[in-house]
Design a protein around this motif. Structure first.
Motif, PDB file in Angstrom:
ATOM      1  N   UNK A 199      -1.562  44.480 107.184  1.00 56.61           N
ATOM      2  CA  UNK A 199      -0.703  44.790 106.052  1.00 56.61           C
ATOM      3  C   UNK A 199      -1.009  46.150 105.445  1.00 56.61           C
ATOM      4  N   UNK A 200      -2.101  46.759 105.802  1.00 52.44           N
ATOM      5  CA  UNK A 200      -2.514  48.011 105.187  1.00 52.44           C
ATOM      6  C   UNK A 200      -3.210  47.744 103.868  1.00 52.44           C
ATOM      7  N   UNK A 201      -3.232  48.744 102.997  1.00 55.53           N
ATOM      8  CA  UNK A 201      -3.834  48.593 101.671  1.00 55.53           C
ATOM      9  C   UNK A 201      -2.722  48.210 100.706  1.00 55.53           C
ATOM     10  N   UNK A 202      -2.882  47.038 100.074  1.00 55.92           N
ATOM     11  CA  UNK A 202      -1.870  46.515  99.159  1.00 55.92           C
ATOM     12  C   UNK A 202      -2.541  46.152  97.843  1.00 55.92           C
ATOM     13  N   UNK A 203      -1.971  46.607  96.741  1.00 54.10           N
ATOM     14  CA  UNK A 203      -2.418  46.227  95.407  1.00 54.10           C
ATOM     15  C   UNK A 203      -1.479  45.145  94.911  1.00 54.10           C
ATOM     16  N   UNK A 204      -2.057  44.052  94.407  1.00 57.06           N
ATOM     17  CA  UNK A 204      -1.245  42.971  93.862  1.00 57.06           C
ATOM     18  C   UNK A 204      -1.503  42.891  92.363  1.00 57.06           C
ATOM     19  N   UNK A 205      -0.471  43.176  91.578  1.00 60.27           N
ATOM     20  CA  UNK A 205      -0.549  43.106  90.130  1.00 60.27           C
ATOM     21  C   UNK A 205      -0.227  41.683  89.710  1.00 60.27           C
ATOM     22  N   UNK A 212       2.309  48.789  97.861  1.00 64.57           N
ATOM     23  CA  UNK A 212       1.657  49.266  99.076  1.00 64.57           C
ATOM     24  C   UNK A 212       1.153  50.687  98.859  1.00 64.57           C
ATOM     25  N   UNK A 213      -0.010  50.978  99.401  1.00 61.71           N
ATOM     26  CA  UNK A 213      -0.600  52.310  99.273  1.00 61.71           C
ATOM     27  C   UNK A 213       0.052  53.230 100.302  1.00 61.71           C
ATOM     28  N   UNK A 214       1.271  53.629  99.995  1.00 64.49           N
ATOM     29  CA  UNK A 214       2.053  54.512 100.857  1.00 64.49           C
ATOM     30  C   UNK A 214       2.558  55.682 100.018  1.00 64.49           C
ATOM     31  N   UNK A 215       2.746  56.818 100.647  1.00 62.62           N
ATOM     32  CA  UNK A 215       3.267  57.986  99.941  1.00 62.62           C
ATOM     33  C   UNK A 215       4.601  57.658  99.281  1.00 62.62           C
ATOM     34  N   UNK A 216       5.410  56.874  99.939  1.00 64.51           N
ATOM     35  CA  UNK A 216       6.721  56.526  99.383  1.00 64.51           C
ATOM     36  C   UNK A 216       6.621  55.680  98.118  1.00 64.51           C
ATOM     37  N   UNK A 217       5.473  55.082  97.844  1.00 61.94           N
ATOM     38  CA  UNK A 217       5.270  54.256  96.654  1.00 61.94           C
ATOM     39  C   UNK A 217       4.684  55.040  95.482  1.00 61.94           C
ATOM     40  N   UNK A 218       4.254  56.292  95.709  1.00 63.28           N
ATOM     41  CA  UNK A 218       3.647  57.085  94.642  1.00 63.28           C
ATOM     42  C   UNK A 218       4.719  57.453  93.625  1.00 63.28           C
ATOM     43  N   UNK A 219       4.458  57.058  92.363  1.00 59.43           N
ATOM     44  CA  UNK A 219       5.422  57.321  91.300  1.00 59.43           C
ATOM     45  C   UNK A 219       5.066  58.514  90.454  1.00 59.43           C
ATOM     46  N   UNK A 229       1.658  61.711  89.765  1.00 58.54           N
ATOM     47  CA  UNK A 229       0.324  62.242  90.053  1.00 58.54           C
ATOM     48  C   UNK A 229      -0.137  63.197  88.960  1.00 58.54           C
ATOM     49  N   UNK A 230       0.427  63.105  87.761  1.00 55.00           N
ATOM     50  CA  UNK A 230       0.102  64.026  86.667  1.00 55.00           C
ATOM     51  C   UNK A 230      -1.374  63.961  86.271  1.00 55.00           C
ATOM     52  N   UNK A 231      -1.834  62.835  85.807  1.00 53.92           N
ATOM     53  CA  UNK A 231      -3.224  62.665  85.367  1.00 53.92           C
ATOM     54  C   UNK A 231      -4.007  61.728  86.275  1.00 53.92           C
ATOM     55  N   UNK A 232      -3.284  60.996  87.103  1.00 56.74           N
ATOM     56  CA  UNK A 232      -3.898  60.069  88.050  1.00 56.74           C
ATOM     57  C   UNK A 232      -2.865  59.773  89.122  1.00 56.74           C
ATOM     58  N   UNK A 233      -3.280  59.047  90.142  1.00 59.81           N
ATOM     59  CA  UNK A 233      -2.326  58.618  91.161  1.00 59.81           C
ATOM     60  C   UNK A 233      -1.794  57.254  90.772  1.00 59.81           C
ATOM     61  N   UNK A 234      -0.476  57.164  90.678  1.00 59.16           N
ATOM     62  CA  UNK A 234       0.168  55.931  90.226  1.00 59.16           C
ATOM     63  C   UNK A 234       1.108  55.423  91.312  1.00 59.16           C
TER      64      UNK A 234
END
Length: 82
Positions: free
Chosen positions: A1-7, A17-24, A26-31
């Motif tokens: 499944x790769x790296x998955x964060x479950x909230x 999913x820890x994918x570039x397409x999921x990055x919302x 990057x101002x002060x952190x990676x979200x």
């Protein structure tokens, strides 16, 4: 499944999913996710940890919208996983 964060916020679970397409943002952190909605923030230290340890298939359960920053490094995560 790769790296998955479950909230897990009590009533409903959401996966990011820890994918570039999921990055919302990057101002002060990676979200991952929507900065104005459901998201997981400050994933960079934990991502450095799983990469450094060669972990490429993991489900990371988190009950808040931000990964704890701890001491600002990946060392605490490495020690906890070891």
């Amino acid at each position: 499944t790769g790296v998955v964060f479950q909230l897990s916020n009590g009533s409903e679970d959401r996966e990011f999913r820890a994918l570039v397409s999921e990055v919302g943002a990057t101002d002060l952190c990676t979200m991952l996710g929507d900065p104005a909605g459901e998201h997981i923030a400050t994933v960079e230290h934990l991502m450095a940890t799983v990469f450094g340890l060669g972990i490429d298939n993991v489900l990371i359960e988190i009950d808040g919208h931000e990964v704890p920053i701890l001491d600002g490094s990946a060392m605490a995560f490495v020690e906890a996983i070891d």
